[in-house]
Design an enzyme around this catalytic site. Structure first.
Site, PDB file in Angstrom:
ATOM      1  N   LYS A 116       0.804  -1.220   0.000  1.00  0.00           N
ATOM      2  CA  LYS A 116       0.000   0.000   0.000  1.00  0.00           C
ATOM      3  C   LYS A 116       0.839   1.274   0.000  1.00  0.00           C
ATOM      4  O   LYS A 116       0.407   2.293  -0.546  1.00  0.00           O
ATOM      5  CB  LYS A 116      -0.983   0.001   1.189  1.00  0.00           C
ATOM      6  CG  LYS A 116      -1.884  -1.239   1.257  1.00  0.00           C
ATOM      7  CD  LYS A 116      -2.665  -1.514  -0.024  1.00  0.00           C
ATOM      8  CE  LYS A 116      -3.290  -2.894  -0.016  1.00  0.00           C
ATOM      9  NZ  LYS A 116      -3.785  -3.324  -1.324  1.00  0.00           N
ATOM     10  N   HIS A 208     -17.473   4.695   0.099  1.00  0.00           N
ATOM     11  CA  HIS A 208     -16.544   3.820  -0.628  1.00  0.00           C
ATOM     12  C   HIS A 208     -17.097   3.698  -2.042  1.00  0.00           C
ATOM     13  O   HIS A 208     -18.139   3.089  -2.248  1.00  0.00           O
ATOM     14  CB  HIS A 208     -16.472   2.452   0.052  1.00  0.00           C
ATOM     15  CG  HIS A 208     -15.732   1.414  -0.733  1.00  0.00           C
ATOM     16  ND1 HIS A 208     -14.832   0.545  -0.158  1.00  0.00           N
ATOM     17  CD2 HIS A 208     -15.738   1.105  -2.045  1.00  0.00           C
ATOM     18  CE1 HIS A 208     -14.328  -0.237  -1.101  1.00  0.00           C
ATOM     19  NE2 HIS A 208     -14.873   0.072  -2.247  1.00  0.00           N
ATOM     20  N   GLU A 288      -7.198   1.983  -2.573  1.00  0.00           N
ATOM     21  CA  GLU A 288      -6.491   0.752  -2.929  1.00  0.00           C
ATOM     22  C   GLU A 288      -6.867   0.400  -4.349  1.00  0.00           C
ATOM     23  O   GLU A 288      -7.872   0.877  -4.861  1.00  0.00           O
ATOM     24  CB  GLU A 288      -6.968  -0.423  -2.050  1.00  0.00           C
ATOM     25  CG  GLU A 288      -6.532  -0.354  -0.617  1.00  0.00           C
ATOM     26  CD  GLU A 288      -7.176  -1.427   0.244  1.00  0.00           C
ATOM     27  OE1 GLU A 288      -7.724  -2.406  -0.296  1.00  0.00           O
ATOM     28  OE2 GLU A 288      -7.117  -1.268   1.469  1.00  0.00           O
ATOM     29  N   ASN A 290      -7.783  -3.081  -6.519  1.00  0.00           N
ATOM     30  CA  ASN A 290      -7.996  -4.527  -6.501  1.00  0.00           C
ATOM     31  C   ASN A 290      -7.650  -5.063  -7.877  1.00  0.00           C
ATOM     32  O   ASN A 290      -8.239  -4.657  -8.872  1.00  0.00           O
ATOM     33  CB  ASN A 290      -9.450  -4.859  -6.163  1.00  0.00           C
ATOM     34  CG  ASN A 290      -9.815  -4.352  -4.784  1.00  0.00           C
ATOM     35  OD1 ASN A 290      -9.056  -4.530  -3.833  1.00  0.00           O
ATOM     36  ND2 ASN A 290     -10.940  -3.691  -4.673  1.00  0.00           N
ATOM     37  N   ARG A 292      -8.171  -7.793  -9.479  1.00  0.00           N
ATOM     38  CA  ARG A 292      -8.911  -9.028  -9.760  1.00  0.00           C
ATOM     39  C   ARG A 292     -10.326  -8.698 -10.219  1.00  0.00           C
ATOM     40  O   ARG A 292     -10.762  -7.545 -10.158  1.00  0.00           O
ATOM     41  CB  ARG A 292      -9.011  -9.852  -8.468  1.00  0.00           C
ATOM     42  CG  ARG A 292      -9.705  -9.054  -7.371  1.00  0.00           C
ATOM     43  CD  ARG A 292     -10.181  -9.881  -6.213  1.00  0.00           C
ATOM     44  NE  ARG A 292     -11.072  -9.112  -5.352  1.00  0.00           N
ATOM     45  CZ  ARG A 292     -10.698  -8.289  -4.403  1.00  0.00           C
ATOM     46  NH1 ARG A 292      -9.420  -8.102  -4.143  1.00  0.00           N
ATOM     47  NH2 ARG A 292     -11.599  -7.626  -3.686  1.00  0.00           N
ATOM     48  N   VAL A 295     -16.534  -9.443  -6.708  1.00  0.00           N
ATOM     49  CA  VAL A 295     -17.850 -10.029  -6.435  1.00  0.00           C
ATOM     50  C   VAL A 295     -18.954  -9.201  -7.109  1.00  0.00           C
ATOM     51  O   VAL A 295     -19.860  -9.738  -7.736  1.00  0.00           O
ATOM     52  CB  VAL A 295     -18.108 -10.084  -4.905  1.00  0.00           C
ATOM     53  CG1 VAL A 295     -19.530 -10.562  -4.603  1.00  0.00           C
ATOM     54  CG2 VAL A 295     -17.090 -10.968  -4.208  1.00  0.00           C
TER      55      VAL A 295
HETATM   56  C1  MV4 Z   1     -10.004   4.767   5.863  1.00  0.00           C
HETATM   57  C2  MV4 Z   1     -11.150   5.330   6.455  1.00  0.00           C
HETATM   58  C3  MV4 Z   1     -11.080   6.650   6.822  1.00  0.00           C
HETATM   59  N1  MV4 Z   1      -9.948   7.350   6.630  1.00  0.00           N
HETATM   60  N2  MV4 Z   1      -8.904   5.513   5.705  1.00  0.00           N
HETATM   61  C4  MV4 Z   1     -11.615   0.288   5.615  1.00  0.00           C
HETATM   62  C5  MV4 Z   1     -11.211  -0.788   4.679  1.00  0.00           C
HETATM   63  C6  MV4 Z   1      -9.962  -0.373   4.043  1.00  0.00           C
HETATM   64  N3  MV4 Z   1      -9.998  -0.675   2.646  1.00  0.00           N
HETATM   65  C7  MV4 Z   1      -9.856   1.099   4.296  1.00  0.00           C
HETATM   66  N4  MV4 Z   1     -10.903   1.439   5.208  1.00  0.00           N
HETATM   67  C8  MV4 Z   1     -11.050   2.715   5.646  1.00  0.00           C
HETATM   68  N5  MV4 Z   1      -9.973   3.511   5.460  1.00  0.00           N
HETATM   69  C9  MV4 Z   1      -8.895   6.770   6.078  1.00  0.00           C
HETATM   70  N6  MV4 Z   1      -7.783   7.500   5.903  1.00  0.00           N
HETATM   71  C10 MV4 Z   1     -12.271   4.536   6.626  1.00  0.00           C
HETATM   72  C11 MV4 Z   1     -12.222   3.220   6.240  1.00  0.00           C
HETATM   73  C12 MV4 Z   1     -13.414   2.458   6.475  1.00  0.00           C
HETATM   74  C13 MV4 Z   1     -14.186   1.989   5.430  1.00  0.00           C
HETATM   75  C14 MV4 Z   1     -13.810   2.173   4.109  1.00  0.00           C
HETATM   76  C15 MV4 Z   1     -14.578   1.701   3.085  1.00  0.00           C
HETATM   77  C16 MV4 Z   1     -15.755   1.035   3.370  1.00  0.00           C
HETATM   78  C17 MV4 Z   1     -16.142   0.807   4.672  1.00  0.00           C
HETATM   79  C18 MV4 Z   1     -15.358   1.279   5.709  1.00  0.00           C
HETATM   80  C19 MV4 Z   1     -15.770   1.050   7.015  1.00  0.00           C
HETATM   81  C20 MV4 Z   1     -14.998   1.514   8.031  1.00  0.00           C
HETATM   82  C21 MV4 Z   1     -13.811   2.217   7.769  1.00  0.00           C
END
Ligand code: MV4
Length: 504
Positions: A116, A208, A288, A290, A292, A295
């Site tokens: 990452k 997201h 990030e 992915n 691949r 789903v």
């Molecule tokens: C974060 C965030 C808030 N701020 N990064 C959760 C999964 C991973 N892929 C990254 N995630 C998060 N990163 C920063 N700087 C909040 C989350 C997060 C989240 C992200 C996407 C979907 C659901 C989530 C649930 C909780 C926290």
């Protein structure tokens, strides 16, 4: 030319991939563990090979065994699906070493996006916005303190080898900073064998939103628009939809361009997804990538008309994309609900076992991607997701109402499933108004997860049928926009207290 493909996976995604192979006139080779001798993917494939005991480590994750079977079956390519070996750079490299195409990006791209910190550096260089934070690994307490002073609290400590929420720590108070770093490091070490962590500004209540991209070997990269994936529970997606009700046409265009730039930055090849966090002010940040098939790919297929698995296979055979960005359109609205063999009203307790009866929804605007059938025993060894219901509508409201109808029609006995919980989401006023972020499920947990009369099974008598009809009427009212029932938690509890009824 690809004439034969081994599918290094199981369950609904193996079935999904075999379907596209058959349409393309390509022979499919299934692999199976002890628990999967009678599985649907084995029945659907042109050929099937036993690869080992039920635990994934000894079968679907046993890379060398799968390579040996691929050589024995003389396949041209391996499709890894999602999970298992799909984002394993060593496996991708092993495939090319033995002269078999890996249907996915190069092992270099997997490695670059799997780390990452490297991914963040790559995106910064490509001009893709990332969450403010560190550009390299931090261990020295003084450096950590300085960085946090710069970006300001709250912050998130993340494992560089992590992803998908593993090894993450939120810090709201300066005094917790060092212990959080230490904990994140030791968690990262035990989960990934690598204790490198980095720091990001914490984004409150983000969305997201991810973009599907396709890139061919000729250097053409297109995006197939976004998927809104904010309805999650413990970092597991539950509902996905496209288009996102949150973003504007202008933002969609900017994010699409950023997604293409992100893919080009690693010479990406195949299908991939760029995940973004979008804050309440609609600022977006790369999260990030992915590398691949995902789903939730069917909602994109439904709204663009593009078979993503076919495109993956065509790209792997060296063919250029058959369409340009200007030729990709979103048509209508699509939603996916993931059905899992879990009891939503008992803390999502896994519910493996024999499927006694199953009848899946059907009709206009419905697609189901599943793999279980009557008499099939859902193994305890793998993911509890048993199928996905994908609906389409001309409008978002139509897609939601169609999903409610589909979930109502979804009948399965023998195991418990999440359909009732998903129905509650489809009924929720905030969801219906498109007003939700990643905290949606926890925020509405009482309304979504308190058991209700007709949602628990037992005997049926006339009094209970009356209760059921009353309850159904209230549900219908809610569907018409009267949410007085769903807003009052006492009412839910009142129904929960009444005797249970078999849904009829
Ligand atoms: C974060 C965030 C808030 N701020 N990064 C959760 C999964 C991973 N892929 C990254 N995630 C998060 N990163 C920063 N700087 C909040 C989350 C997060 C989240 C992200 C996407 C979907 C659901 C989530 C649930 C909780 C926290």
């Amino acid at each position: 030319m690809i004439k034969k493909i081994l599918i290094a996976n199981r369950g609904e995604i193996a079935v999904r991939i075999i379907r596209s192979c058959r349409e393309l006139g390509i022979r499919s080779v299934a692999v199976f563990s002890d628990a999967d001798r009678a599985a649907m993917h084995v029945r659907y494939a042109s050929e099937a090979y036993y690869i080992g005991p039920s635990p994934s480590r000894e079968s679907y994750l046993f890379a060398e065994k799968i390579i040996q079977v691929a050589l024995q079956a003389k396949v041209d390519a391996i499709h890894p699906g999602y999970g298992f070996l799909s984002e394993n750079a060593d496996f991708a490299r092993r495939c090319s070493e033995v002269g078999i195409k890996f249907i996915g990006p190069s092992s270099e791209a997997i490695t670059q996006m799997g780390d990452k910190i490297t991914a963040r550096q790559t995106m910064i260089a490509a001009g893709v916005p990332v969450v403010p934070g560190t550009q390299k690994s931090v261990t020295n307490p003084n450096d950590i303190k300085k960085i946090v002073e710069e970006i300001g609290l709250p912050v998130m400590i993340k494992a560089s080898a992590g992803g998908g929420g593993k090894g993450m720590r939120l810090v709201r108070d300066q005094r917790e900073l060092f212990s959080a770093v230490k904990m994140a490091q030791s968690e990262a070490m035990s989960s990934f064998g690598n204790d490198t962590v980095y720091i990001e500004k914490y984004i409150e209540s983000p969305h997201h939103i991810e973009f599907q991209i396709l890139a061919d070997k000729q250097g053409n990269t297109v995006h197939l628009f976004e998927r809104e994936c904010s309805v999650q529970r413990r970092h597991q997606k539950v509902v996905e939809e496209t288009p996102s009700p949150f973003i504007t046409p202008e933002l969609r265009e900017q994010m699409g361009e950023a997604a293409i730039a992100a893919a080009k930055a690693v010479n990406y090849e195949g299908a991939g997804t760029i995940e973004f966090l979008v804050d309440a002010n609609r600022n977006f940040y790369f999260l990030e990538m992915n590398t691949r098939l995902q789903v939730e790919h069917p909602i994109t297929e439904r709204t663009t008309g593009i078979d993503i698995v076919k495109e993956q296979i065509n790209i792997a055979s060296g063919e250029p994309l058959s369409f340009k960005q200007e030729e990709v359109f979103q048509f209508g609205h699509s939603i996916e609900c993931r059905i899992s063999a879990e009891d939503p009203f008992n803390n999502f307790m896994p519910s493996p076992g024999v499927v006694r009866h199953i009848s899946e929804p059907n009709g206009l605007g419905i697609r189901t991607d599943g793999y279980v059938y009557e008499g099939y025993e859902i193994p305890m060894h793998y993911d509890p997701m048993i199928s996905k219901v994908i609906t389409w509508g001309r409008t978002r409201a139509e897609a939601i109402d169609r999903m409610r109808r589909a979930l109502y029609e979804y009948k399965i006995t023998g195991v418990k499933t999440s359909t009732k919980f998903l129905e509650r989401i489809m009924m929720n006023k905030n969801f219906r108004d498109g007003k939700y972020d990643t905290h949606f499920i926890e925020k509405h947990s009482e309304e979504l997860l308190t058991p209700c009369a007709n949602e628990k099974t037992v005997s049926v008598d006339m009094a209970i049928i009356a209760t059921y009809i009353d309850y159904t009427n209230k549900m219908e009212k809610a569907a018409m926009g009267d949410f007085t029932l769903t807003r009052t938690n006492d009412k839910w509890k009142e129904y929960a207290l009444k005797k249970s009824v078999q849904r009829i």
